[in-house]
Design an enzyme around this catalytic site. Structure first.
Site, PDB file in Angstrom:
ATOM      1  N   GLU A   1       0.829  -1.208   0.000  1.00  0.00           N
ATOM      2  CA  GLU A   1       0.000   0.000   0.000  1.00  0.00           C
ATOM      3  C   GLU A   1       0.863   1.257   0.000  1.00  0.00           C
ATOM      4  O   GLU A   1       0.561   2.234  -0.679  1.00  0.00           O
ATOM      5  CB  GLU A   1      -0.953   0.013   1.200  1.00  0.00           C
ATOM      6  CG  GLU A   1      -2.116  -0.953   1.079  1.00  0.00           C
ATOM      7  CD  GLU A   1      -3.029  -0.645  -0.105  1.00  0.00           C
ATOM      8  OE1 GLU A   1      -3.007   0.494  -0.607  1.00  0.00           O
ATOM      9  OE2 GLU A   1      -3.741  -1.556  -0.553  1.00  0.00           O
TER      10      GLU A   1
ATOM     11  N   TYR B   1      -6.262   6.251   5.095  1.00  0.00           N
ATOM     12  CA  TYR B   1      -6.392   5.334   3.964  1.00  0.00           C
ATOM     13  C   TYR B   1      -5.601   4.041   4.203  1.00  0.00           C
ATOM     14  O   TYR B   1      -6.145   2.940   4.098  1.00  0.00           O
ATOM     15  CB  TYR B   1      -5.950   5.989   2.634  1.00  0.00           C
ATOM     16  CG  TYR B   1      -5.744   4.911   1.616  1.00  0.00           C
ATOM     17  CD1 TYR B   1      -6.847   4.228   1.100  1.00  0.00           C
ATOM     18  CD2 TYR B   1      -4.467   4.472   1.273  1.00  0.00           C
ATOM     19  CE1 TYR B   1      -6.682   3.154   0.242  1.00  0.00           C
ATOM     20  CE2 TYR B   1      -4.292   3.397   0.418  1.00  0.00           C
ATOM     21  CZ  TYR B   1      -5.405   2.742  -0.094  1.00  0.00           C
ATOM     22  OH  TYR B   1      -5.238   1.676  -0.912  1.00  0.00           O
TER      23      TYR B   1
ATOM     24  N   ASP C   1      -8.987   5.920  -1.292  1.00  0.00           N
ATOM     25  CA  ASP C   1      -7.805   6.494  -1.947  1.00  0.00           C
ATOM     26  C   ASP C   1      -8.263   7.320  -3.153  1.00  0.00           C
ATOM     27  O   ASP C   1      -9.468   7.550  -3.347  1.00  0.00           O
ATOM     28  CB  ASP C   1      -6.827   5.380  -2.371  1.00  0.00           C
ATOM     29  CG  ASP C   1      -7.385   4.524  -3.504  1.00  0.00           C
ATOM     30  OD1 ASP C   1      -8.599   4.606  -3.795  1.00  0.00           O
ATOM     31  OD2 ASP C   1      -6.598   3.763  -4.104  1.00  0.00           O
TER      32      ASP C   1
END
Ligand code: SF4
Length: 359
Positions: free
Chosen positions: A47, A130, A148
């Site tokens: 991520e 996020y 996102d």
């Protein structure tokens, strides 16, 4: 359509929307290395790498990173320079530093494991709403949204919402909507939304004909897909003329460690300075170099130009070559001489790699 409440629409169509997305995701998801299991460490690293970087580029970085730092413990115990080296070319190097800091916190406070709640995850260095939402939902299927840039775009279109997606208030409102939409299977739903944004509901030319939720998309119904999302320009990107030095001696080139503050902090690069308009071309870096090294250097001419765009700055770089009588080593540790034809241990950002010439 401004500041409207989308919750009635979600109440009426949310189940159908989530169901269509989940089915589509199961049939169309890309086979990516961090999707092989639900290990929060792997999901977290992927991520962070995926922020600002394309999936195709991230795959190799991710695989190499996992070999070098297979566990939280390995990352926490690594030298910062080694972590930056593994990050070399990905940009936004503060992300790499924070990864190591967060791993150290996990070693101290969580016995080397990833936290298991959203609130604890959010407290780790470098982790915002996020990333915390993505890791907690994908790893543990916790009912938290992960909004996102892809999700902001998809929501703007599905709900035909023209609020500015760069505005924090819009992000908060969209997180609220994402929460209202979340089905039990948050793990796959969050990934499905992001996947739709990455592969179908793309910034330019969304492929609405292939979209599993086109029948529920309000922007499509009013032919506004291409007008959305709205993103107002904030900070301008400032162009800077930079002079860079390629100082060579005996097949080796001088690199310096950059300061701990500002752009490309703590990374290595060629000596560089902003051009002083009052000086002749090449003299800004010449004078800076002699002052820095404390010896005379011999300019041998301009050899290359390159441009590098950062988020708020663009460097227009001109590289000048200099000869020097011996390999100076001032009495501080921030100087090294490297052979540019070989792989070095020093993390050299892409901006400087663009200037490498083999002479
Ligand atoms: S129908 Fe088109 S605009 Fe709407 S969500 Fe699907 S791809 Fe995006």
């Amino acid at each position: 359509m401004k500041n409207i409440d989308h919750l009635p629409y979600i109440e009426e169509h949310g189940k159908a929307l989530a169901g269509a997305l989940l089915t589509w995701y199961q049939q169309n998801k890309r086979d990516l290395p961090w999707r092989k299991n639900h290990d929060p460490y792997r999901i977290w690293i992927s991520e962070v790498m995926l922020q600002q970087t394309q999936v195709d580029t991230v795959i190799d970085y991710f695989n190499r990173f996992m070999v070098t730092f297979p566990t939280i413990e390995a990352l926490a115990g690594a030298d910062e320079e080694q972590v930056l080296k593994a990050w070399e070319g990905l940009g936004y190097y503060s992300r790499a530093k924070r990864l190591k800091q967060a791993a150290q916190v996990m070693m101290l406070d969580y016995d080397g494991a990833f936290p298991t709640t959203y609130a604890e995850t959010l407290k780790l260095p470098g982790i915002g709403p996020y990333t915390a939402g993505a890791v907690m939902s994908i790893a543990y299927n916790l009912p938290v949204p992960a909004v996102d840039g892809n999700v902001l775009r998809v929501f703007s279109r599905v709900f035909n919402d023209d609020r500015d997606i760069g505005d924090m208030k819009t992000r908060k409102a969209f997180e609220h909507m994402a929460k209202a939409l979340l089905p039990e299977d948050s793990r796959h739903f969050n990934q499905a939304l992001m996947e739709l944004g990455a592969t179908i509901c793309t910034p330019k030319n969304p492929r609405c004909e292939a979209c599993p939720i086109h029948a529920l998309c309000r922007a499509k119904a009013s032919l506004r897909q291409k007008d959305l999302p709205v993103k107002k320009k904030r900070q301008k990107n400032i162009p800077l003329e930079m002079e860079v030095a390629l100082v060579r001696h005996d097949h080796h080139t001088l690199i310096v460690k950059r300061s701990s503050e500002g752009l490309l902090a703590d990374l290595w690069g060629f000596p560089i300075v902003k051009r002083d308009e009052a000086l002749q071309d090449g003299m800004s870096i010449h004078d800076e170099l002699e002052e820095f090294l404390g010896v005379k250097v011999k300019p041998t001419g301009e050899i290359k130009k390159a441009k590098h765009v950062f988020s708020h700055r663009t460097w227009h770089m001109t590289l000048y070559a200099f000869d020097i009588d011996h390999k100076v080593r001032p009495h501080f540790p921030q100087v090294e001489w490297i052979d540019l034809t070989k792989e070095s241990d020093f993390p050299l950002p892409t901006a400087f790699k663009k200037l490498i010439v083999h002479m």
